[in-house]
Design a protein around this motif. Sequence first.
Motif, PDB file in Angstrom:
ATOM      1  N   ALA A 180      -5.388  -5.571   8.236  1.00  0.00           N
ATOM      2  CA  ALA A 180      -4.165  -5.116   7.516  1.00  0.00           C
ATOM      3  C   ALA A 180      -4.009  -3.641   7.605  1.00  0.00           C
ATOM      4  O   ALA A 180      -4.686  -2.437   7.596  1.00  0.00           O
ATOM      5  CB  ALA A 180      -4.652  -4.930   5.888  1.00  0.00           C
ATOM      6  N   GLY A 181      -2.636  -2.673   7.651  1.00  0.00           N
ATOM      7  CA  GLY A 181      -2.538  -1.512   7.116  1.00  0.00           C
ATOM      8  C   GLY A 181      -2.161  -0.911   5.796  1.00  0.00           C
ATOM      9  O   GLY A 181      -3.040   0.503   5.432  1.00  0.00           O
ATOM     10  N   GLN A 182      -2.377  -1.774   4.726  1.00  0.00           N
ATOM     11  CA  GLN A 182      -2.313  -0.954   3.096  1.00  0.00           C
ATOM     12  C   GLN A 182      -3.756  -1.120   3.680  1.00  0.00           C
ATOM     13  O   GLN A 182      -4.397  -1.571   2.682  1.00  0.00           O
ATOM     14  CB  GLN A 182      -2.065  -1.953   2.495  1.00  0.00           C
ATOM     15  CG  GLN A 182      -0.294  -2.193   2.890  1.00  0.00           C
ATOM     16  CD  GLN A 182       0.592  -3.163   1.749  1.00  0.00           C
ATOM     17  OE1 GLN A 182       0.140  -3.020   0.539  1.00  0.00           O
ATOM     18  NE2 GLN A 182       1.678  -3.820   1.755  1.00  0.00           N
ATOM     19  N   GLU A 183      -4.086   0.058   2.258  1.00  0.00           N
ATOM     20  CA  GLU A 183      -5.645   0.663   2.505  1.00  0.00           C
ATOM     21  C   GLU A 183      -6.060  -0.199   1.324  1.00  0.00           C
ATOM     22  O   GLU A 183      -7.087  -0.505   1.552  1.00  0.00           O
ATOM     23  CB  GLU A 183      -5.123   1.852   1.718  1.00  0.00           C
ATOM     24  CG  GLU A 183      -7.224   2.437   0.895  1.00  0.00           C
ATOM     25  CD  GLU A 183      -8.044   2.585   2.023  1.00  0.00           C
ATOM     26  OE1 GLU A 183      -7.620   2.340   3.545  1.00  0.00           O
ATOM     27  OE2 GLU A 183      -8.863   2.688   1.593  1.00  0.00           O
ATOM     28  N   ARG A 184      -5.742  -1.321  -0.089  1.00  0.00           N
ATOM     29  CA  ARG A 184      -6.010  -1.829  -0.964  1.00  0.00           C
ATOM     30  C   ARG A 184      -6.546  -3.162  -0.176  1.00  0.00           C
ATOM     31  O   ARG A 184      -7.289  -4.041  -0.383  1.00  0.00           O
ATOM     32  CB  ARG A 184      -4.617  -1.929  -2.221  1.00  0.00           C
ATOM     33  CG  ARG A 184      -3.743  -2.204  -1.854  1.00  0.00           C
ATOM     34  CD  ARG A 184      -2.665  -2.587  -2.318  1.00  0.00           C
ATOM     35  NE  ARG A 184      -2.035  -3.361  -2.074  1.00  0.00           N
ATOM     36  CZ  ARG A 184      -0.559  -4.293  -2.849  1.00  0.00           C
ATOM     37  NH1 ARG A 184      -1.579  -5.128  -3.831  1.00  0.00           N
ATOM     38  NH2 ARG A 184       0.500  -4.076  -2.400  1.00  0.00           N
ATOM     39  N   PHE A 185      -6.040  -3.873   1.205  1.00  0.00           N
ATOM     40  CA  PHE A 185      -6.214  -4.640   1.803  1.00  0.00           C
ATOM     41  C   PHE A 185      -6.748  -4.131   2.585  1.00  0.00           C
ATOM     42  O   PHE A 185      -7.143  -5.510   3.362  1.00  0.00           O
ATOM     43  CB  PHE A 185      -4.657  -5.245   1.948  1.00  0.00           C
ATOM     44  CG  PHE A 185      -3.813  -5.582   0.847  1.00  0.00           C
ATOM     45  CD1 PHE A 185      -4.029  -6.748  -0.164  1.00  0.00           C
ATOM     46  CD2 PHE A 185      -2.542  -5.559   1.652  1.00  0.00           C
ATOM     47  CE1 PHE A 185      -3.006  -6.698  -1.423  1.00  0.00           C
ATOM     48  CE2 PHE A 185      -1.162  -6.579   0.423  1.00  0.00           C
ATOM     49  CZ  PHE A 185      -2.304  -6.966  -1.028  1.00  0.00           C
ATOM     50  N   ARG A 186      -7.094  -3.418   2.743  1.00  0.00           N
ATOM     51  CA  ARG A 186      -8.188  -3.086   4.174  1.00  0.00           C
ATOM     52  C   ARG A 186      -9.249  -2.564   3.648  1.00  0.00           C
ATOM     53  O   ARG A 186     -10.888  -3.250   5.053  1.00  0.00           O
ATOM     54  CB  ARG A 186      -7.590  -2.816   5.274  1.00  0.00           C
ATOM     55  CG  ARG A 186      -7.814  -0.837   4.783  1.00  0.00           C
ATOM     56  CD  ARG A 186      -6.856  -0.818   5.751  1.00  0.00           C
ATOM     57  NE  ARG A 186      -6.633  -0.822   7.579  1.00  0.00           N
ATOM     58  CZ  ARG A 186      -7.832  -0.031   7.946  1.00  0.00           C
ATOM     59  NH1 ARG A 186      -8.242   1.411   7.440  1.00  0.00           N
ATOM     60  NH2 ARG A 186      -7.749  -0.368   9.723  1.00  0.00           N
ATOM     61  N   LYS A 187     -10.066  -2.200   2.598  1.00  0.00           N
ATOM     62  CA  LYS A 187     -11.112  -1.344   2.533  1.00  0.00           C
ATOM     63  C   LYS A 187     -12.337  -1.296   2.803  1.00  0.00           C
ATOM     64  O   LYS A 187     -13.114  -1.435   2.895  1.00  0.00           O
ATOM     65  CB  LYS A 187     -10.802  -0.162   1.108  1.00  0.00           C
ATOM     66  CG  LYS A 187     -10.302  -1.234   0.336  1.00  0.00           C
ATOM     67  CD  LYS A 187     -10.607  -0.136  -0.824  1.00  0.00           C
ATOM     68  CE  LYS A 187     -10.283  -0.539  -2.208  1.00  0.00           C
ATOM     69  NZ  LYS A 187      -9.241  -0.347  -3.637  1.00  0.00           N
ATOM     70  N   SER A 188     -12.080  -2.788   2.268  1.00  0.00           N
ATOM     71  CA  SER A 188     -13.940  -4.139   2.482  1.00  0.00           C
ATOM     72  C   SER A 188     -13.933  -4.553   3.807  1.00  0.00           C
ATOM     73  O   SER A 188     -14.863  -4.888   3.705  1.00  0.00           O
ATOM     74  CB  SER A 188     -13.617  -4.678   1.176  1.00  0.00           C
ATOM     75  OG  SER A 188     -12.571  -5.910   1.404  1.00  0.00           O
ATOM     76  N   MET A 189     -12.899  -4.167   4.304  1.00  0.00           N
ATOM     77  CA  MET A 189     -13.097  -5.120   6.031  1.00  0.00           C
ATOM     78  C   MET A 189     -13.205  -4.585   6.910  1.00  0.00           C
ATOM     79  O   MET A 189     -13.926  -4.773   7.800  1.00  0.00           O
ATOM     80  CB  MET A 189     -12.183  -5.830   5.685  1.00  0.00           C
ATOM     81  CG  MET A 189     -11.571  -7.336   5.058  1.00  0.00           C
ATOM     82  SD  MET A 189     -13.325  -7.962   5.279  1.00  0.00           S
ATOM     83  CE  MET A 189     -12.290  -8.852   7.259  1.00  0.00           C
ATOM     84  N   VAL A 190     -13.905  -2.789   6.689  1.00  0.00           N
ATOM     85  CA  VAL A 190     -13.078  -1.596   7.705  1.00  0.00           C
ATOM     86  C   VAL A 190     -14.328  -2.190   8.990  1.00  0.00           C
ATOM     87  O   VAL A 190     -14.299  -1.903   9.961  1.00  0.00           O
ATOM     88  CB  VAL A 190     -13.143  -0.183   7.293  1.00  0.00           C
ATOM     89  CG1 VAL A 190     -12.562   0.593   8.682  1.00  0.00           C
ATOM     90  CG2 VAL A 190     -11.845  -0.015   6.793  1.00  0.00           C
ATOM     91  N   GLU A 191     -15.401  -1.612   7.928  1.00  0.00           N
ATOM     92  CA  GLU A 191     -16.853  -2.182   8.752  1.00  0.00           C
ATOM     93  C   GLU A 191     -16.256  -3.258   9.853  1.00  0.00           C
ATOM     94  O   GLU A 191     -17.081  -3.070  10.915  1.00  0.00           O
ATOM     95  CB  GLU A 191     -17.787  -2.413   8.337  1.00  0.00           C
ATOM     96  CG  GLU A 191     -18.104  -0.692   6.796  1.00  0.00           C
ATOM     97  CD  GLU A 191     -18.099   0.210   7.256  1.00  0.00           C
ATOM     98  OE1 GLU A 191     -18.947   0.143   8.677  1.00  0.00           O
ATOM     99  OE2 GLU A 191     -18.068   1.562   7.254  1.00  0.00           O
TER     100      GLU A 191
END
Length: 225
Positions: A81-92
């Motif tokens: 996801a490019g949108q911060e709100r849709f990616r922050k929990s997944m970045v790791e």
Amino acid sequence: MAAGGGGRPPGPESSLEPYVQTRIFKIIVIGDSNVGKTCLTFRFCGGTFPEKTEATIGVDFREKTVEIEGERIKVQVWDTAGQERFRKSMVEHYYRNVHAVVFVYDVTKMTSFTNLKMWIEECNGHAVPPLVPKVLVGNKCDLKELIQVPSSMALKFADAHNMLLFETSAKDPKESQNVESIFMCLACRLKAQKSLLYRDVERQQGRVQKLELTQDANGKNSCPC
Ligand SMILES: Nc1nc2c(ncn2[C@@H]2O[C@H](COP(=O)(O)OP(=O)(O)OP(=O)(O)O)[C@@H](O)[C@H]2O)c(=O)[nH]1
Ligand SMILES: [Mg+2]
């Protein structure tokens, strides 16, 4: 094709047929929202341009089996996801055990190009080893009248970061071979890195794969680089 029958679990000792382990290459696709990450991965894995896409939430997985120099390899594409709100929990999860990274920008949107610095920093901040191959992709080249990012600028940036540059279009069917080349180039490089561990999902699941000599439609690719 799973080996089976005969009343005992199949395995190398129960047959003289050769067995192969399937290597899986995890390739993540990173970049601003709306640059076309979903469309590019769809083009590579599904062969078409999706009529309609919605912002990716978390991650979508796509997979394609390719054959390189006689070895079948699963290319597992993580469409992030490019949108911060849709990616922050997944970045790791994106960066864990990643084998290769595709950075995408939109050739018609300069901010998506200038933001690449931020994406590269994020990648480096997750301890992705320098040996992990990375490529740069300028997408939406079909919109010729709207191009904002000159090729020369992109090439300079790619060189400075030791990346190959691909300028392409997920939409234009004539560019599909070029989209294919992005992932095949990475798969070829990864195949050459002998140190990669074999992962064998089938074996973990208690099944064993037989060597298949038939070629599938996806398996006719030769190394593009
Ligand atoms: N003209 C043109 N439009 C494209 C191309 N690739 C994608 N698009 C359009 O760009 C928009 C965004 O595409 P997506 O693939 O959903 O973008 P994304 O990068 O996955 O966005 P996020 O999931 O929010 O991070 C859609 O309207 C696509 O139809 C392309 O090569 N050419
Ligand atoms: Mg998407």
